[in-house]
Design an enzyme around this catalytic site. Structure first.
Site, PDB file in Angstrom:
ATOM      1  N   HIS A 102      31.290  14.402 -14.556  1.00  0.00           N
ATOM      2  CA  HIS A 102      30.001  13.869 -15.475  1.00  0.00           C
ATOM      3  C   HIS A 102      29.218  15.111 -15.724  1.00  0.00           C
ATOM      4  O   HIS A 102      29.139  16.148 -15.126  1.00  0.00           O
ATOM      5  CB  HIS A 102      29.376  12.836 -14.748  1.00  0.00           C
ATOM      6  CG  HIS A 102      28.939  13.246 -13.375  1.00  0.00           C
ATOM      7  ND1 HIS A 102      27.807  13.909 -13.041  1.00  0.00           N
ATOM      8  CD2 HIS A 102      29.485  12.999 -12.048  1.00  0.00           C
ATOM      9  CE1 HIS A 102      27.752  14.068 -11.779  1.00  0.00           C
ATOM     10  NE2 HIS A 102      28.719  13.607 -11.384  1.00  0.00           N
ATOM     11  N   HIS A 119      30.568   5.108  -2.338  1.00  0.00           N
ATOM     12  CA  HIS A 119      29.276   5.172  -2.285  1.00  0.00           C
ATOM     13  C   HIS A 119      28.421   4.888  -1.046  1.00  0.00           C
ATOM     14  O   HIS A 119      27.465   4.246  -0.902  1.00  0.00           O
ATOM     15  CB  HIS A 119      28.576   3.945  -3.228  1.00  0.00           C
ATOM     16  CG  HIS A 119      28.555   4.376  -4.751  1.00  0.00           C
ATOM     17  ND1 HIS A 119      28.568   3.712  -5.841  1.00  0.00           N
ATOM     18  CD2 HIS A 119      29.178   5.729  -5.233  1.00  0.00           C
ATOM     19  CE1 HIS A 119      28.894   4.206  -6.878  1.00  0.00           C
ATOM     20  NE2 HIS A 119      29.322   5.606  -6.620  1.00  0.00           N
ATOM     21  N   HIS A 173      38.477   7.484  -9.220  1.00  0.00           N
ATOM     22  CA  HIS A 173      37.209   7.773 -10.032  1.00  0.00           C
ATOM     23  C   HIS A 173      37.487   8.810 -11.034  1.00  0.00           C
ATOM     24  O   HIS A 173      38.595   9.442 -11.069  1.00  0.00           O
ATOM     25  CB  HIS A 173      35.913   8.064  -9.240  1.00  0.00           C
ATOM     26  CG  HIS A 173      36.218   9.071  -8.176  1.00  0.00           C
ATOM     27  ND1 HIS A 173      35.929  10.386  -8.693  1.00  0.00           N
ATOM     28  CD2 HIS A 173      36.155   9.167  -7.145  1.00  0.00           C
ATOM     29  CE1 HIS A 173      36.093  11.314  -7.482  1.00  0.00           C
ATOM     30  NE2 HIS A 173      36.349  10.541  -6.624  1.00  0.00           N
ATOM     31  N   HIS A 209      23.853  12.214 -13.158  1.00  0.00           N
ATOM     32  CA  HIS A 209      24.828  11.718 -14.122  1.00  0.00           C
ATOM     33  C   HIS A 209      23.828  11.772 -15.294  1.00  0.00           C
ATOM     34  O   HIS A 209      23.300  10.907 -15.816  1.00  0.00           O
ATOM     35  CB  HIS A 209      25.144  10.086 -14.089  1.00  0.00           C
ATOM     36  CG  HIS A 209      26.103  10.186 -12.618  1.00  0.00           C
ATOM     37  ND1 HIS A 209      26.552   8.767 -12.395  1.00  0.00           N
ATOM     38  CD2 HIS A 209      26.508  10.720 -11.750  1.00  0.00           C
ATOM     39  CE1 HIS A 209      27.141   8.974 -11.254  1.00  0.00           C
ATOM     40  NE2 HIS A 209      27.288  10.216 -10.970  1.00  0.00           N
ATOM     41  N   TYR A 229      41.624   9.278  -1.480  1.00  0.00           N
ATOM     42  CA  TYR A 229      40.944   8.302  -0.287  1.00  0.00           C
ATOM     43  C   TYR A 229      41.975   7.477   0.141  1.00  0.00           C
ATOM     44  O   TYR A 229      42.587   6.606  -0.788  1.00  0.00           O
ATOM     45  CB  TYR A 229      39.657   7.573  -1.064  1.00  0.00           C
ATOM     46  CG  TYR A 229      38.857   8.477  -1.972  1.00  0.00           C
ATOM     47  CD1 TYR A 229      37.939   9.175  -1.245  1.00  0.00           C
ATOM     48  CD2 TYR A 229      39.103   8.853  -3.129  1.00  0.00           C
ATOM     49  CE1 TYR A 229      36.941  10.039  -1.777  1.00  0.00           C
ATOM     50  CE2 TYR A 229      38.133   9.532  -3.941  1.00  0.00           C
ATOM     51  CZ  TYR A 229      36.957  10.246  -3.346  1.00  0.00           C
ATOM     52  OH  TYR A 229      36.145  11.128  -3.781  1.00  0.00           O
ATOM     53  N   GLU A 270      33.762  19.041  -4.688  1.00  0.00           N
ATOM     54  CA  GLU A 270      32.800  18.794  -6.077  1.00  0.00           C
ATOM     55  C   GLU A 270      32.122  20.086  -6.418  1.00  0.00           C
ATOM     56  O   GLU A 270      31.375  20.577  -5.379  1.00  0.00           O
ATOM     57  CB  GLU A 270      31.742  17.627  -6.108  1.00  0.00           C
ATOM     58  CG  GLU A 270      30.938  17.487  -7.087  1.00  0.00           C
ATOM     59  CD  GLU A 270      30.204  16.295  -7.355  1.00  0.00           C
ATOM     60  OE1 GLU A 270      30.005  15.699  -6.193  1.00  0.00           O
ATOM     61  OE2 GLU A 270      29.798  15.653  -8.243  1.00  0.00           O
ATOM     62  N   ASP A 307      24.856  18.807  -7.382  1.00  0.00           N
ATOM     63  CA  ASP A 307      25.725  17.988  -6.997  1.00  0.00           C
ATOM     64  C   ASP A 307      27.015  18.484  -6.259  1.00  0.00           C
ATOM     65  O   ASP A 307      28.026  18.951  -7.013  1.00  0.00           O
ATOM     66  CB  ASP A 307      25.967  16.905  -8.258  1.00  0.00           C
ATOM     67  CG  ASP A 307      26.819  15.699  -7.712  1.00  0.00           C
ATOM     68  OD1 ASP A 307      27.091  15.670  -6.642  1.00  0.00           O
ATOM     69  OD2 ASP A 307      27.269  15.001  -8.870  1.00  0.00           O
ATOM     70  N   ASP A 350      28.596  14.584   0.284  1.00  0.00           N
ATOM     71  CA  ASP A 350      28.194  14.560  -1.132  1.00  0.00           C
ATOM     72  C   ASP A 350      26.680  14.821  -1.229  1.00  0.00           C
ATOM     73  O   ASP A 350      25.924  13.622  -1.302  1.00  0.00           O
ATOM     74  CB  ASP A 350      28.631  13.547  -1.852  1.00  0.00           C
ATOM     75  CG  ASP A 350      28.532  13.516  -3.349  1.00  0.00           C
ATOM     76  OD1 ASP A 350      27.680  14.502  -3.815  1.00  0.00           O
ATOM     77  OD2 ASP A 350      29.344  12.834  -4.091  1.00  0.00           O
ATOM     78  N   ARG A 398      36.840  14.697  -0.762  1.00  0.00           N
ATOM     79  CA  ARG A 398      36.501  15.129  -2.222  1.00  0.00           C
ATOM     80  C   ARG A 398      35.847  16.471  -2.295  1.00  0.00           C
ATOM     81  O   ARG A 398      35.380  16.734  -1.252  1.00  0.00           O
ATOM     82  CB  ARG A 398      35.230  14.092  -2.882  1.00  0.00           C
ATOM     83  CG  ARG A 398      34.954  14.447  -4.235  1.00  0.00           C
ATOM     84  CD  ARG A 398      34.062  13.197  -4.883  1.00  0.00           C
ATOM     85  NE  ARG A 398      32.947  12.900  -4.284  1.00  0.00           N
ATOM     86  CZ  ARG A 398      32.587  11.935  -3.327  1.00  0.00           C
ATOM     87  NH1 ARG A 398      33.675  11.139  -3.359  1.00  0.00           N
ATOM     88  NH2 ARG A 398      31.597  11.464  -2.905  1.00  0.00           N
ATOM     89  N   ASP A 446       0.828  -1.199  -0.017  1.00  0.00           N
ATOM     90  CA  ASP A 446       0.018  -0.006  -0.121  1.00  0.00           C
ATOM     91  C   ASP A 446       0.712   1.284  -0.043  1.00  0.00           C
ATOM     92  O   ASP A 446       0.185   2.419   0.250  1.00  0.00           O
ATOM     93  CB  ASP A 446      -1.137   0.074   1.138  1.00  0.00           C
ATOM     94  CG  ASP A 446      -2.158  -0.918   0.984  1.00  0.00           C
ATOM     95  OD1 ASP A 446      -2.362  -1.532  -0.175  1.00  0.00           O
ATOM     96  OD2 ASP A 446      -2.927  -0.894   1.911  1.00  0.00           O
ATOM     97  N   GLU A 478      35.114  17.135  -9.856  1.00  0.00           N
ATOM     98  CA  GLU A 478      35.091  16.400  -8.189  1.00  0.00           C
ATOM     99  C   GLU A 478      36.255  15.430  -8.124  1.00  0.00           C
ATOM    100  O   GLU A 478      36.095  14.447  -7.996  1.00  0.00           O
ATOM    101  CB  GLU A 478      33.621  15.702  -8.235  1.00  0.00           C
ATOM    102  CG  GLU A 478      33.388  14.885  -9.552  1.00  0.00           C
ATOM    103  CD  GLU A 478      32.133  14.075  -9.099  1.00  0.00           C
ATOM    104  OE1 GLU A 478      32.098  13.432  -8.026  1.00  0.00           O
ATOM    105  OE2 GLU A 478      31.156  14.028  -9.910  1.00  0.00           O
TER     106      GLU A 478
HETATM  107  N1  GLY Z   1      26.570  12.522  -6.258  1.00  0.00           N
HETATM  108  C1  GLY Z   1      27.154  11.683  -7.117  1.00  0.00           C
HETATM  109  C2  GLY Z   1      28.330  11.863  -7.890  1.00  0.00           C
HETATM  110  O1  GLY Z   1      28.949  12.735  -7.477  1.00  0.00           O
HETATM  111  O2  GLY Z   1      28.626  11.667  -9.103  1.00  0.00           O
HETATM  112 MN    MN Z   2      29.240  14.102  -9.084  1.00  0.00          MN
HETATM  113 MN    MN Z   3      28.434  14.276  -5.869  1.00  0.00          MN
END
Ligand code: GLY
Ligand code: MN
Ligand code: MN
Length: 465
Positions: free
Chosen positions: A362, A247, A358, A369, A416, A435, A275, A264, A433, A40, A412
């Site tokens: 993006h 993540h 990474h 993304h 780490y 960003e 972001d 983030d 990080r 529900d 970004e």
């Molecule tokens: N928050 C997702 C990224 O930074 O790609």
């Molecule tokens: Mn991002």
């Molecule tokens: Mn991000």
């Protein structure tokens, strides 16, 4: 419905898309399905981004059909007093024609009956490939019905083409309305980060037991206060070593004085994402090792920002960041030159990957993304091959996208440091990080997210206040 954008804008987008379908083409775009969370209870509905881009319409159970001649037909929920008492207002087909500037609108219940006739005598059916479960089968069913009528002289479409290829390219370049919305989303998110940093230091000063979810609550407070509908993605609030889990989510871990916090988080406003990542000392004062790594990441971001300009490639900011990060890792002893060699060796062999695993950005837009090809369209055929130094895999490269005004991307970089053999102990469990969201301008780029400070001294000053 997004009422801050004129209806004519969506009509113009549909016309631009229609002009690319061929005179006898037809495009089908469903919005997102409603999804059950548990008994529900549904997940909060979020429209499909392509559908929204072409309509501004946010109700569930809706389809848009656009013909190559520019005619738009909408299928939507019919007016229904009982359902509206329970679930809320529905626009309904009659009002939709004027409100959405479409040529015709029908109740969604008529979709299956009307679609074969709409598809008849077309040569090409366009729809977004691989985005809606079951869509291909549904279209195949309608085409089967058209085929059943060929002996009466009907023509059945012979081609199916991916509508994403048309819409992704349009969405990659943001117009002034989109940029305005994105700047507002960015400002709300920046304010939320400011609030959260201050709240963190204050709560620790007051001797409170601060948890990651307390900081998540501060973010949400300002997102909603600013008018945002929801977070653009699941917020990461990572205390201490959790920052090294890329993540990670906001969980229950204690936020301790002396540790860093990586957040983030960005809100979605009227369908557009922001972001932002900031990393700050929980108590408002960086330690020596934290500051050393922070300043490297910031310098790498500055290099990436300088490389974000029209004519540059999408990969240029990444390459610029990697160079500064790698030199920094050598300087502070995260990488041992005796083992990994010179800066060029570190980059060539991807030795930095141990601490920076990474990419530097993006596309950003309606989806965090966002869609859009990362390969320059005119150079798709220029394939080169290289062997990846870490995996040994043979990788095919195509020339990276050339940046142009109106594109929006994140910048970004990070570092780490998980504990490991030969890893200097003073840096163990530090994850950083930074960003920001950049729109490419004719001169370079504009950072939309600098309503929240980024320099270490400025973060410390803010958290003292
Ligand atoms: N928050 C997702 C990224 O930074 O790609
Ligand atoms: Mn991002
Ligand atoms: Mn991000």
């Amino acid at each position: 419905m997004n009422t801050s954008v004129p209806t004519s804008l969506y009509a113009q987008r549909r016309a631009r898309m229609a002009a690319q379908l061929g005179a006898n083409g037809i495009a089908l775009i469903p919005t997102a399905p409603e999804r059950q969370r548990n008994r529900d209870a549904d997940f909060l509905f979020r429209h499909d981004s392509y559908f929204y881009y072409l309509t501004g319409f946010t109700e569930p159970n809706a389809w848009l059909v656009v013909s190559g001649d520019g005619t738009s037909t909408l299928f939507c929920q019919p007016k229904d007093l009982e359902r509206e008492i329970w679930d809320g207002y529905r626009l309904g087909p009659d009002a939709a024609v004027g409100a959405l500037a479409v040529q015709a609108a029908f109740p969604i219940g008529e979709l299956d009956a009307r679609m074969p006739r709409l598809l008849e005598n077309r040569d090409t059916v366009w729809f977004p490939f691989a985005t809606h479960a079951g869509l291909e089968e549904r279209i195949a069913g309608w085409l089967g019905q058209v085929r059943g009528r060929v002996r009466y002289g009907a023509l059945c479409p012979e081609q199916q083409r991916d509508l994403c290829s048309v819409l992704d390219e349009m969405r990659l370049f943001k117009d002034d309305h989109e940029l305005d919305t994105m700047r507002r989303a960015a400002a709300i998110s920046a304010q939320a980060h400011v609030r959260t940093m201050k709240a963190c230091a204050r709560m620790l000063r007051e001797g409170k037991d601060v948890r990651e979810y307390h900081l998540d609550a501060e973010l949400l407070h300002d997102f909603r206060l600013g008018g945002s509908q929801y977070p653009a993605y699941t917020s990461i609030v990572a205390a201490g070593a959790n920052a090294c889990v890329l993540h990670y989510r906001a969980d229950v871990a204690p936020v301790k004085s002396g540790e860093l916090v990586l957040i983030d988080a960005g809100c979605e406003l009227d369908g557009y994402a922001s972001d932002i990542t900031r990393t700050f000392p929980a108590n408002g004062k960086f330690t020596g090792p934290q500051r050393a790594l922070y300043d490297i990441v910031l310098a790498s971001q500055e290099a990436a920002v300088a490389a974000t300009k029209p004519g540059a490639r999408f990969t240029d900011p990444h390459d610029a960041a990697v160079k500064v990060l790698s030199q920094g890792m050598l300087d502070v002893g995260l990488l041992d030159a005796k083992k990994v060699g010179t800066l060029d060796d570190v980059i060539e062999k991807r030795a930095y990957f141990a601490y920076y695993m990474h990419r530097t950005g993006h596309w950003l837009g309606m989806d965090v993304h966002d869609c859009g090809s990362y390969v320059e369209p005119g150079e798709v055929g220029a394939v080169s091959e290289r062997k990846d130094p870490l995996s040994g895999e043979l990788i095919k490269n195509r020339p990276s996208r050339i940046l142009r005004p109106g594109m929006v991307l994140t910048i970004e970089p990070g570092i780490y440091v998980r504990p490991g053999e030969g890893v200097p102990e003073q840096f163990h469990n530090i994850g950083i990080r930074i960003e920001d969201d950049a729109v490419v301008t004719p001169q370079g780029c504009e950072l939309m997210t600098r309503g929240v400070p980024v320099k270490a001294d400025e973060i410390e000053a803010l958290m003292r206040a």
